[in-house]
Motif scaffolding. Structure first.
Motif, PDB file in Angstrom:
ATOM      1  N   ALA A 134       0.820  -1.213   0.000  1.00  0.00           N
ATOM      2  CA  ALA A 134       0.000   0.000   0.000  1.00  0.00           C
ATOM      3  C   ALA A 134       0.857   1.267   0.000  1.00  0.00           C
ATOM      4  N   HIS A 135       2.066   1.179   0.532  1.00  0.00           N
ATOM      5  CA  HIS A 135       2.936   2.353   0.609  1.00  0.00           C
ATOM      6  C   HIS A 135       4.055   2.336  -0.427  1.00  0.00           C
ATOM      7  N   ARG A 136       3.937   1.478  -1.392  1.00  0.00           N
ATOM      8  CA  ARG A 136       4.981   1.331  -2.419  1.00  0.00           C
ATOM      9  C   ARG A 136       5.204   2.621  -3.203  1.00  0.00           C
ATOM     10  N   ASP A 137       4.148   3.339  -3.499  1.00  0.00           N
ATOM     11  CA  ASP A 137       4.250   4.519  -4.358  1.00  0.00           C
ATOM     12  C   ASP A 137       4.197   5.840  -3.588  1.00  0.00           C
ATOM     13  N   VAL A 138       4.484   5.816  -2.311  1.00  0.00           N
ATOM     14  CA  VAL A 138       4.465   7.034  -1.501  1.00  0.00           C
ATOM     15  C   VAL A 138       5.571   7.967  -1.964  1.00  0.00           C
ATOM     16  N   GLU A 139       5.230   9.227  -2.151  1.00  0.00           N
ATOM     17  CA  GLU A 139       6.214  10.203  -2.591  1.00  0.00           C
ATOM     18  C   GLU A 139       6.476  11.278  -1.554  1.00  0.00           C
ATOM     19  N   ASN A 140       5.650  11.378  -0.528  1.00  0.00           N
ATOM     20  CA  ASN A 140       5.829  12.374   0.517  1.00  0.00           C
ATOM     21  C   ASN A 140       6.931  11.904   1.468  1.00  0.00           C
ATOM     22  N   PRO A 141       8.080  12.591   1.512  1.00  0.00           N
ATOM     23  CA  PRO A 141       9.197  12.142   2.349  1.00  0.00           C
ATOM     24  C   PRO A 141       8.846  12.067   3.839  1.00  0.00           C
ATOM     25  N   VAL A 142       8.018  12.973   4.316  1.00  0.00           N
ATOM     26  CA  VAL A 142       7.643  12.964   5.729  1.00  0.00           C
ATOM     27  C   VAL A 142       6.835  11.709   6.043  1.00  0.00           C
ATOM     28  N   HIS A 143       5.904  11.379   5.167  1.00  0.00           N
ATOM     29  CA  HIS A 143       5.088  10.176   5.351  1.00  0.00           C
ATOM     30  C   HIS A 143       5.963   8.927   5.282  1.00  0.00           C
ATOM     31  N   LEU A 144       6.884   8.923   4.361  1.00  0.00           N
ATOM     32  CA  LEU A 144       7.784   7.782   4.194  1.00  0.00           C
ATOM     33  C   LEU A 144       8.663   7.586   5.423  1.00  0.00           C
ATOM     34  N   ILE A 145       9.218   8.674   5.948  1.00  0.00           N
ATOM     35  CA  ILE A 145      10.066   8.595   7.138  1.00  0.00           C
ATOM     36  C   ILE A 145       9.245   8.066   8.318  1.00  0.00           C
ATOM     37  N   GLY A 146       8.039   8.558   8.481  1.00  0.00           N
ATOM     38  CA  GLY A 146       7.171   8.085   9.561  1.00  0.00           C
ATOM     39  C   GLY A 146       6.852   6.606   9.430  1.00  0.00           C
ATOM     40  N   PHE A 147       6.544   6.179   8.215  1.00  0.00           N
ATOM     41  CA  PHE A 147       6.215   4.774   7.945  1.00  0.00           C
ATOM     42  C   PHE A 147       7.397   3.873   8.300  1.00  0.00           C
ATOM     43  N   LEU A 148       8.575   4.215   7.790  1.00  0.00           N
ATOM     44  CA  LEU A 148       9.760   3.391   8.039  1.00  0.00           C
ATOM     45  C   LEU A 148      10.172   3.424   9.509  1.00  0.00           C
ATOM     46  N   THR A 149      10.044   4.568  10.149  1.00  0.00           N
ATOM     47  CA  THR A 149      10.400   4.679  11.565  1.00  0.00           C
ATOM     48  C   THR A 149       9.529   3.775  12.418  1.00  0.00           C
ATOM     49  N   GLU A 150       8.226   3.825  12.188  1.00  0.00           N
ATOM     50  CA  GLU A 150       7.309   3.004  12.987  1.00  0.00           C
ATOM     51  C   GLU A 150       7.559   1.518  12.771  1.00  0.00           C
ATOM     52  N   TRP A 151       7.812   1.108  11.546  1.00  0.00           N
ATOM     53  CA  TRP A 151       8.084  -0.309  11.289  1.00  0.00           C
ATOM     54  C   TRP A 151       9.413  -0.731  11.902  1.00  0.00           C
ATOM     55  N   GLN A 152      10.395   0.163  11.905  1.00  0.00           N
ATOM     56  CA  GLN A 152      11.675  -0.187  12.506  1.00  0.00           C
ATOM     57  C   GLN A 152      11.531  -0.310  14.025  1.00  0.00           C
ATOM     58  N   LEU A 153      10.770   0.578  14.650  1.00  0.00           N
ATOM     59  CA  LEU A 153      10.516   0.468  16.088  1.00  0.00           C
ATOM     60  C   LEU A 153       9.772  -0.832  16.405  1.00  0.00           C
ATOM     61  N   TYR A 154       8.826  -1.187  15.546  1.00  0.00           N
ATOM     62  CA  TYR A 154       8.095  -2.443  15.715  1.00  0.00           C
ATOM     63  C   TYR A 154       9.060  -3.632  15.658  1.00  0.00           C
ATOM     64  N   ALA A 155       9.972  -3.621  14.704  1.00  0.00           N
ATOM     65  CA  ALA A 155      10.942  -4.719  14.575  1.00  0.00           C
ATOM     66  C   ALA A 155      11.802  -4.826  15.825  1.00  0.00           C
ATOM     67  N   GLN A 156      12.219  -3.687  16.358  1.00  0.00           N
ATOM     68  CA  GLN A 156      13.030  -3.700  17.571  1.00  0.00           C
ATOM     69  C   GLN A 156      12.252  -4.277  18.750  1.00  0.00           C
ATOM     70  N   LYS A 157      10.979  -3.947  18.847  1.00  0.00           N
ATOM     71  CA  LYS A 157      10.165  -4.485  19.941  1.00  0.00           C
ATOM     72  C   LYS A 157       9.987  -5.991  19.804  1.00  0.00           C
ATOM     73  N   ILE A 158       9.718  -6.454  18.593  1.00  0.00           N
ATOM     74  CA  ILE A 158       9.538  -7.892  18.372  1.00  0.00           C
ATOM     75  C   ILE A 158      10.831  -8.629  18.697  1.00  0.00           C
ATOM     76  N   GLU A 159      11.940  -8.102  18.251  1.00  0.00           N
ATOM     77  CA  GLU A 159      13.230  -8.759  18.487  1.00  0.00           C
ATOM     78  C   GLU A 159      13.605  -8.759  19.971  1.00  0.00           C
ATOM     79  N   GLY A 160      13.156  -7.755  20.707  1.00  0.00           N
ATOM     80  CA  GLY A 160      13.475  -7.679  22.121  1.00  0.00           C
ATOM     81  C   GLY A 160      12.391  -8.263  23.005  1.00  0.00           C
TER      82      GLY A 160
END
Length: 130
Positions: free
Chosen positions: A61-87
């Motif tokens: 769903a986010h493959r074609d996102v062009e807004n850098p702010v939205h993209l940074i938010g999306f990637l940040t939240e998923w990275q935080l999620y990965a850290q929580k799952i791993e920990g």
């Protein structure tokens, strides 16, 4: 996600006060793979199936996102999620009220549907154990 936005995303540090320091964002494909590895290693099979499908749907769903702010938010939240799952810090954790207040009506509806599906699975599991 366009290549220029991927470079921007990988260069932007996180400003989340809850993280232990500046965190460089992973490029989308590395983050995508990391999420699947985290699910494979840290989640029970039923939760893994649900989580894997959700990851695929969100990244598509986010493959074609062009807004850098939205993209940074999306990637940040998923990275935080990965850290929580791993920990293993995710079990029993409640959603942040600030994030809930920022959700759209559609997102709140999806969250409600997810909650109902989890509750339904829980009651079905309890009924079959008897």
């Amino acid at each position: 996600m366009r290549p220029t936005l991927r470079l921007l995303a990988s260069a932007m540090p996180s400003t989340n006060a809850m993280s232990p320091g500046p965190m460089a964002l992973l490029p989308p494909i590395y983050l995508y793979r990391r999420l699947f590895r985290a699910h494979r290693r840290h989640l029970p099979s039923e939760m893994r199936l649900l989580g894997d499908e959700y990851i695929k749907a969100e990244f598509r769903a986010h493959r074609d996102v062009e807004n850098p702010v939205h993209l940074i938010g999306f990637l940040t939240e998923w990275q935080l999620y990965a850290q929580k799952i791993e920990g293993d810090a995710w079990a029993g954790e409640k959603l942040d009220q600030g994030k809930i207040s920022k959700m759209s009506d559609e997102q709140l509806g999806q969250l409600y549907e997810l909650m109902r599906a989890i509750q339904k699975r829980g009651t079905e599991g309890q009924g079959s154990d008897s």
